[in-house]
Write a protein that holds these residues in place. Structure first.
Motif, PDB file in Angstrom:
ATOM      1  N   LEU A  46      30.624 -24.227  12.422  1.00 35.15           N
ATOM      2  CA  LEU A  46      31.761 -24.636  11.595  1.00 35.15           C
ATOM      3  C   LEU A  46      31.595 -26.114  11.263  1.00 35.15           C
ATOM      4  CD1 LEU A  46      34.470 -24.171  10.225  1.00 35.15           C
ATOM      5  CD2 LEU A  46      35.563 -24.633  12.436  1.00 35.15           C
ATOM      6  N   TYR A  47      31.435 -26.395   9.990  1.00 31.91           N
ATOM      7  CA  TYR A  47      31.228 -27.760   9.506  1.00 31.91           C
ATOM      8  C   TYR A  47      32.561 -28.389   9.125  1.00 31.91           C
ATOM      9  CZ  TYR A  47      26.349 -26.325   8.784  1.00 31.91           C
ATOM     10  OH  TYR A  47      25.063 -25.858   8.939  1.00 31.91           O
ATOM     11  N   LEU A  48      32.570 -29.675   8.959  1.00 37.12           N
ATOM     12  CA  LEU A  48      33.764 -30.398   8.511  1.00 37.12           C
ATOM     13  C   LEU A  48      34.149 -30.023   7.086  1.00 37.12           C
ATOM     14  CD1 LEU A  48      33.098 -33.924  10.066  1.00 37.12           C
ATOM     15  CD2 LEU A  48      34.666 -32.154  10.874  1.00 37.12           C
ATOM     16  N   THR A  49      33.247 -29.397   6.369  1.00 33.43           N
ATOM     17  CA  THR A  49      33.534 -28.934   5.009  1.00 33.43           C
ATOM     18  C   THR A  49      34.348 -27.639   5.008  1.00 33.43           C
ATOM     19  OG1 THR A  49      31.503 -27.647   4.907  1.00 33.43           O
ATOM     20  CG2 THR A  49      31.407 -29.925   4.109  1.00 33.43           C
ATOM     21  N   GLY A  50      34.467 -26.991   6.169  1.00 32.94           N
ATOM     22  CA  GLY A  50      35.162 -25.712   6.255  1.00 32.94           C
ATOM     23  C   GLY A  50      34.225 -24.526   6.189  1.00 32.94           C
ATOM     24  N   ASN A  51      32.952 -24.786   6.054  1.00 33.78           N
ATOM     25  CA  ASN A  51      31.972 -23.708   5.989  1.00 33.78           C
ATOM     26  C   ASN A  51      31.524 -23.333   7.401  1.00 33.78           C
ATOM     27  OD1 ASN A  51      30.307 -21.840   4.821  1.00 33.78           O
ATOM     28  ND2 ASN A  51      28.639 -23.267   4.472  1.00 33.78           N
ATOM     29  N   GLY A  52      31.218 -22.076   7.602  1.00 32.38           N
ATOM     30  CA  GLY A  52      30.734 -21.600   8.883  1.00 32.38           C
ATOM     31  C   GLY A  52      30.252 -20.172   8.736  1.00 32.38           C
ATOM     32  N   TYR A  53      29.828 -19.590   9.851  1.00 27.99           N
ATOM     33  CA  TYR A  53      29.239 -18.256   9.841  1.00 27.99           C
ATOM     34  C   TYR A  53      29.928 -17.376  10.869  1.00 27.99           C
ATOM     35  CZ  TYR A  53      25.853 -20.779   7.145  1.00 27.99           C
ATOM     36  OH  TYR A  53      25.274 -21.553   6.181  1.00 27.99           O
ATOM     37  N   LEU A  54      30.447 -16.256  10.400  1.00 29.90           N
ATOM     38  CA  LEU A  54      31.212 -15.324  11.218  1.00 29.90           C
ATOM     39  C   LEU A  54      30.332 -14.135  11.580  1.00 29.90           C
ATOM     40  CD1 LEU A  54      34.095 -14.698  12.317  1.00 29.90           C
ATOM     41  CD2 LEU A  54      34.521 -13.522  10.154  1.00 29.90           C
ATOM     42  N   TYR A  55      30.332 -13.761  12.864  1.00 27.86           N
ATOM     43  CA  TYR A  55      29.536 -12.628  13.324  1.00 27.86           C
ATOM     44  C   TYR A  55      30.271 -11.328  12.994  1.00 27.86           C
ATOM     45  CZ  TYR A  55      26.703  -9.545  16.128  1.00 27.86           C
ATOM     46  OH  TYR A  55      25.877  -8.530  16.524  1.00 27.86           O
ATOM     47  N   VAL A  56      29.651 -10.476  12.188  1.00 28.31           N
ATOM     48  CA  VAL A  56      30.250  -9.199  11.783  1.00 28.31           C
ATOM     49  C   VAL A  56      29.341  -8.026  12.139  1.00 28.31           C
ATOM     50  CG1 VAL A  56      31.681 -10.184   9.947  1.00 28.31           C
ATOM     51  CG2 VAL A  56      29.341  -9.460   9.428  1.00 28.31           C
ATOM     52  N   GLY A  57      28.487  -8.217  13.116  1.00 31.03           N
ATOM     53  CA  GLY A  57      27.468  -7.230  13.463  1.00 31.03           C
ATOM     54  C   GLY A  57      27.980  -5.878  13.910  1.00 31.03           C
ATOM     55  N   PHE A  62      30.443  -4.476   6.530  1.00 27.80           N
ATOM     56  CA  PHE A  62      29.794  -5.716   6.120  1.00 27.80           C
ATOM     57  C   PHE A  62      28.264  -5.603   6.131  1.00 27.80           C
ATOM     58  CE2 PHE A  62      33.976  -7.155   7.387  1.00 27.80           C
ATOM     59  CZ  PHE A  62      34.299  -8.022   6.350  1.00 27.80           C
ATOM     60  N   GLN A  63      27.764  -4.409   6.310  1.00 34.49           N
ATOM     61  CA  GLN A  63      26.323  -4.205   6.439  1.00 34.49           C
ATOM     62  C   GLN A  63      25.541  -4.778   5.258  1.00 34.49           C
ATOM     63  OE1 GLN A  63      25.164  -0.126   6.898  1.00 34.49           O
ATOM     64  NE2 GLN A  63      23.332  -0.697   8.013  1.00 34.49           N
ATOM     65  N   ASN A  64      26.061  -4.672   4.057  1.00 37.23           N
ATOM     66  CA  ASN A  64      25.352  -5.157   2.873  1.00 37.23           C
ATOM     67  C   ASN A  64      25.553  -6.655   2.635  1.00 37.23           C
ATOM     68  OD1 ASN A  64      24.357  -2.602   2.314  1.00 37.23           O
ATOM     69  ND2 ASN A  64      26.149  -2.057   1.105  1.00 37.23           N
ATOM     70  N   MET A  66      25.858  -9.030   5.429  1.00 38.26           N
ATOM     71  CA  MET A  66      25.393  -9.845   6.557  1.00 38.26           C
ATOM     72  C   MET A  66      23.925 -10.215   6.424  1.00 38.26           C
ATOM     73  SD  MET A  66      25.200  -7.099   9.746  1.00 38.26           S
ATOM     74  CE  MET A  66      26.730  -6.245   9.494  1.00 38.26           C
ATOM     75  N   ASP A  67      23.564 -11.336   7.050  1.00 36.54           N
ATOM     76  CA  ASP A  67      22.166 -11.756   7.058  1.00 36.54           C
ATOM     77  C   ASP A  67      21.440 -11.106   8.239  1.00 36.54           C
ATOM     78  OD1 ASP A  67      22.848 -13.213   9.361  1.00 36.54           O
ATOM     79  OD2 ASP A  67      22.756 -15.155   8.362  1.00 36.54           O
ATOM     80  N   ASN A  68      20.227 -11.511   8.503  1.00 34.26           N
ATOM     81  CA  ASN A  68      19.433 -10.916   9.590  1.00 34.26           C
ATOM     82  C   ASN A  68      20.040 -11.160  10.969  1.00 34.26           C
ATOM     83  OD1 ASN A  68      17.594  -9.927   7.775  1.00 34.26           O
ATOM     84  ND2 ASN A  68      16.178 -11.627   8.000  1.00 34.26           N
ATOM     85  N   ASN A  69      20.879 -12.181  11.098  1.00 31.42           N
ATOM     86  CA  ASN A  69      21.540 -12.469  12.372  1.00 31.42           C
ATOM     87  C   ASN A  69      22.915 -11.819  12.465  1.00 31.42           C
ATOM     88  OD1 ASN A  69      19.439 -14.131  13.384  1.00 31.42           O
ATOM     89  ND2 ASN A  69      20.152 -15.770  12.039  1.00 31.42           N
ATOM     90  N   ARG A  70      23.220 -10.980  11.482  1.00 30.66           N
ATOM     91  CA  ARG A  70      24.497 -10.262  11.413  1.00 30.66           C
ATOM     92  C   ARG A  70      25.687 -11.202  11.185  1.00 30.66           C
ATOM     93  NH1 ARG A  70      24.093  -5.460  15.857  1.00 30.66           N
ATOM     94  NH2 ARG A  70      22.652  -4.200  14.682  1.00 30.66           N
ATOM     95  N   LEU A  71      25.454 -12.236  10.418  1.00 25.30           N
ATOM     96  CA  LEU A  71      26.477 -13.232  10.105  1.00 25.30           C
ATOM     97  C   LEU A  71      26.813 -13.187   8.619  1.00 25.30           C
ATOM     98  CD1 LEU A  71      24.816 -16.214  11.988  1.00 25.30           C
ATOM     99  CD2 LEU A  71      26.808 -14.929  12.781  1.00 25.30           C
ATOM    100  N   ILE A  72      28.071 -13.555   8.305  1.00 24.64           N
ATOM    101  CA  ILE A  72      28.444 -13.783   6.920  1.00 24.64           C
ATOM    102  C   ILE A  72      28.937 -15.215   6.800  1.00 24.64           C
ATOM    103  CG2 ILE A  72      28.985 -11.382   6.343  1.00 24.64           C
ATOM    104  CD1 ILE A  72      32.004 -12.190   6.606  1.00 24.64           C
ATOM    105  N   ASN A  73      28.731 -15.778   5.643  1.00 27.51           N
ATOM    106  CA  ASN A  73      29.205 -17.120   5.353  1.00 27.51           C
ATOM    107  C   ASN A  73      30.687 -17.020   4.988  1.00 27.51           C
ATOM    108  OD1 ASN A  73      29.783 -19.591   3.948  1.00 27.51           O
ATOM    109  ND2 ASN A  73      27.578 -19.889   3.780  1.00 27.51           N
ATOM    110  N   ILE A  74      31.528 -17.849   5.585  1.00 25.85           N
ATOM    111  CA  ILE A  74      32.967 -17.769   5.326  1.00 25.85           C
ATOM    112  C   ILE A  74      33.374 -18.562   4.085  1.00 25.85           C
ATOM    113  CG2 ILE A  74      33.519 -17.316   7.741  1.00 25.85           C
ATOM    114  CD1 ILE A  74      34.566 -20.242   7.894  1.00 25.85           C
ATOM    115  N   LYS A  75      32.430 -19.216   3.450  1.00 26.95           N
ATOM    116  CA  LYS A  75      32.716 -20.092   2.318  1.00 26.95           C
ATOM    117  C   LYS A  75      33.474 -19.384   1.198  1.00 26.95           C
ATOM    118  CE  LYS A  75      29.107 -21.404   0.071  1.00 26.95           C
ATOM    119  NZ  LYS A  75      27.899 -22.101  -0.383  1.00 26.95           N
TER     120      LYS A  75
END
Length: 95
Positions: A46-57, A62-64, A66-75
Motif C-alpha cells: 500500500l503506497y501513499l498514493t492509495g495504490n496497493g495489491y489485494l490477494y484474491v487467490g 477474479f481468476q481473469n 489476478m496476476d501470477n501472484n493471485r493479486l489485483i491492483n486496487i487502483k
C-alpha cells in the motif's frame, strides 16, 4: 476515480481482524494473523498514493483479473468496490 491513501486506510480500519505492518519505502502490508491454514497477507505494498495489491487467490470470480501472484491492483476500484471485495477476501480466508 481511484481512492486516496486515506480512503483505503479508512476501509481497512473497518476490519478489526486486520493488522498493519510497515515495510520499506513508505509502504504498508495488511495481514490476517492467526490464520495457519490459509495465506495471511491480505493487502500488500500500500503506497501513499492509495495504490496497493489485494490477494484474491481464493475467489474464482477474479481468476481473469489476478496476476501470477493471485493479486489485483486496487487502483481501479471505488471505495465501495474495495470494501465489498475485501469482505469477500476475508470470508475466503476463513473457509
Amino acid at each position: 476515480m481511484s481512492m486516496s491513501y486515506d480512503q483505503v486506510v479508512s476501509v481497512l480500519e473497518e476490519f478489526s481482524e486486520l493488522k498493519r505492518k510497515e515495510s520499506t519505502q513508505n509502504r504498508a502490508t495488511y495481514y490476517f494473523p492467526n490464520n495457519p491454514i490459509r495465506r495471511q497477507t491480505v493487502l500488500q505494498e500500500l503506497y501513499l498514493t492509495g495504490n496497493g495489491y489485494l490477494y484474491v487467490g481464493y475467489l474464482p470470480e477474479f481468476q481473469n483479473q489476478m496476476d501470477n501472484n493471485r493479486l489485483i491492483n486496487i487502483k481501479t476500484l471505488s471505495q465501495d468496490e474495495f470494501r465489498s471485495t475485501l469482505k469477500k477476501v476475508l470470508h475466503s480466508f476463513q473457509r
